[in-house]
Write an enzyme that holds these catalytic residues in place. Sequence first.
Site, mmCIF file in Angstrom:
data_model
loop_
_atom_site.group_PDB
_atom_site.id
_atom_site.type_symbol
_atom_site.label_atom_id
_atom_site.label_comp_id
_atom_site.label_asym_id
_atom_site.label_seq_id
_atom_site.Cartn_x
_atom_site.Cartn_y
_atom_site.Cartn_z
ATOM 1 N N GLY A 56 -33.118 10.598 -6.823
ATOM 2 C CA GLY A 56 -33.930 9.299 -6.447
ATOM 3 C C GLY A 56 -34.364 9.448 -4.960
ATOM 4 O O GLY A 56 -33.791 10.259 -4.141
ATOM 5 N N GLN A 57 -35.173 8.191 -4.818
ATOM 6 C CA GLN A 57 -35.480 8.318 -3.434
ATOM 7 C C GLN A 57 -34.281 8.232 -2.205
ATOM 8 O O GLN A 57 -34.482 8.710 -1.395
ATOM 9 C CB GLN A 57 -36.536 7.029 -3.117
ATOM 10 C CG GLN A 57 -37.609 7.218 -3.942
ATOM 11 C CD GLN A 57 -38.883 6.213 -3.667
ATOM 12 O OE1 GLN A 57 -39.820 6.381 -2.717
ATOM 13 N NE2 GLN A 57 -38.320 5.028 -4.017
ATOM 14 N N ASP A 80 -24.773 11.987 -16.767
ATOM 15 C CA ASP A 80 -25.574 10.901 -17.245
ATOM 16 C C ASP A 80 -24.673 9.643 -17.077
ATOM 17 O O ASP A 80 -23.583 9.554 -17.636
ATOM 18 C CB ASP A 80 -25.901 11.099 -19.074
ATOM 19 C CG ASP A 80 -26.393 10.122 -19.574
ATOM 20 O OD1 ASP A 80 -26.798 9.126 -18.673
ATOM 21 O OD2 ASP A 80 -26.515 10.341 -20.786
ATOM 22 N N ALA A 101 -29.825 4.149 -10.100
ATOM 23 C CA ALA A 101 -29.747 2.880 -10.591
ATOM 24 C C ALA A 101 -30.860 3.108 -11.836
ATOM 25 O O ALA A 101 -31.690 4.011 -11.799
ATOM 26 C CB ALA A 101 -30.191 1.945 -9.790
ATOM 27 N N TYR A 157 -25.405 -0.085 -4.151
ATOM 28 C CA TYR A 157 -26.857 -0.419 -3.843
ATOM 29 C C TYR A 157 -27.344 -1.322 -4.896
ATOM 30 O O TYR A 157 -27.307 -1.180 -6.157
ATOM 31 C CB TYR A 157 -27.958 0.577 -3.649
ATOM 32 C CG TYR A 157 -27.566 1.300 -2.506
ATOM 33 C CD1 TYR A 157 -27.733 0.970 -0.931
ATOM 34 C CD2 TYR A 157 -26.516 2.463 -2.625
ATOM 35 C CE1 TYR A 157 -26.960 1.666 0.135
ATOM 36 C CE2 TYR A 157 -25.876 3.208 -1.500
ATOM 37 C CZ TYR A 157 -26.285 2.814 -0.503
ATOM 38 O OH TYR A 157 -25.697 3.437 0.740
ATOM 39 N N TYR A 172 -33.483 -6.343 -15.762
ATOM 40 C CA TYR A 172 -33.099 -5.525 -14.524
ATOM 41 C C TYR A 172 -32.176 -6.206 -13.700
ATOM 42 O O TYR A 172 -31.082 -5.950 -13.397
ATOM 43 C CB TYR A 172 -34.316 -5.285 -13.789
ATOM 44 C CG TYR A 172 -34.243 -4.487 -12.556
ATOM 45 C CD1 TYR A 172 -33.392 -3.182 -12.518
ATOM 46 C CD2 TYR A 172 -34.342 -5.135 -11.267
ATOM 47 C CE1 TYR A 172 -33.007 -2.721 -11.189
ATOM 48 C CE2 TYR A 172 -34.304 -4.357 -10.160
ATOM 49 C CZ TYR A 172 -33.598 -3.291 -9.955
ATOM 50 O OH TYR A 172 -33.370 -2.613 -8.988
ATOM 51 N N LYS A 224 -27.988 -5.697 -12.680
ATOM 52 C CA LYS A 224 -27.595 -5.489 -11.181
ATOM 53 C C LYS A 224 -26.762 -6.593 -10.736
ATOM 54 O O LYS A 224 -25.774 -6.111 -10.008
ATOM 55 C CB LYS A 224 -28.879 -5.429 -10.398
ATOM 56 C CG LYS A 224 -29.830 -4.256 -10.596
ATOM 57 C CD LYS A 224 -29.166 -2.954 -10.405
ATOM 58 C CE LYS A 224 -28.774 -2.571 -8.967
ATOM 59 N NZ LYS A 224 -28.499 -1.320 -8.593
#
Length: 319
Positions: free
Chosen positions: A10-11, A40, A64, A103, A129, A133
């Site tokens: 990811g970024q 996974d 995430a 995060y 979403y 979180k």
Amino acid sequence: MKVLVFGKDGQLGKAFQDVFFSHQPSNEIQVQFLGRTECDLSNSEAVTAALKAAKANLIINASAYTAVDKAETEMDLAYAINARAPELMAAYAAEHGATFLHYSTDYVFDGEKYGFYLEDDLRNPLGVYGKSKAAGEEGIARIFANSQFGQYAILRTSWVYGDGGNFIRTILRLAKEREELKVIADQYGVPTSAQWLARTSLKLAINDDDGLRAFPSGIYHAVPAGETTWHGLATLAISTAIEAGVALKTEPKLIKPIPATEYPLPAPRPANSRMSTDKLQSALAVSGSYNDPKQSLEFPQWEQMVQDYVRKLASSGVI
């Protein structure tokens, strides 16, 4: 010290790789990066096995489920990755006295507050979403509250961009194809560089001697200074790209501001994602730094980092 980073593809995960490799830590630090193919996160047994195998002192969850709209129909998957997996990581850290960095997102708020959100403001997520979180945040805090070992930081951030798909890249691609763009102008937040976020996180967790640093466990807001809208971000990105010599069809004056009601999406978004960073700034003020001494880890205005990012994309031929 052993470091385990989830979410290498990811970024934010890529930013951590850049930071660790550019820093060239001493031989006392061993870093392992795991992506989806290696672990996974929707599989609890796989997560537990990875934690036991790594025996890490510092666990960083840069992964995430971020498909905000798909989450409305993939609730089980969103909760598995955003809530259950982080709880397993937290449980391991709390049991073995490790540091855990996780995060989270501005989406845990409903966006109805006037001004900047504080860390202890009421969570009231609007969509699946955000709810997943928020569940992750609550689970991590609950686990550490029942343990005398380990420490954790939940770093809430917003509008992240880096090496991967993001709003800035999308808007620049569209600006190459269209003469006019319509962009939402009544949702406020702060664009956050993944590189800046990774460096800031490690400044909190690691001291100058490449050892773990003690800090008060809890939630921290981690975004640069300032605020803008999606329209403001799009305008700056396109203006900067044009100045860098990129041929675009859309001129800044042809970016039409629209309300969010004109761009309906499956999942609702908070209208206000502005978050106060006073708590994190106070924690960092007494820390050592884990970064290139030529680069500041203060909380700069978001504009300069976005401009630097767009210029880098332009010079590398990505746009």
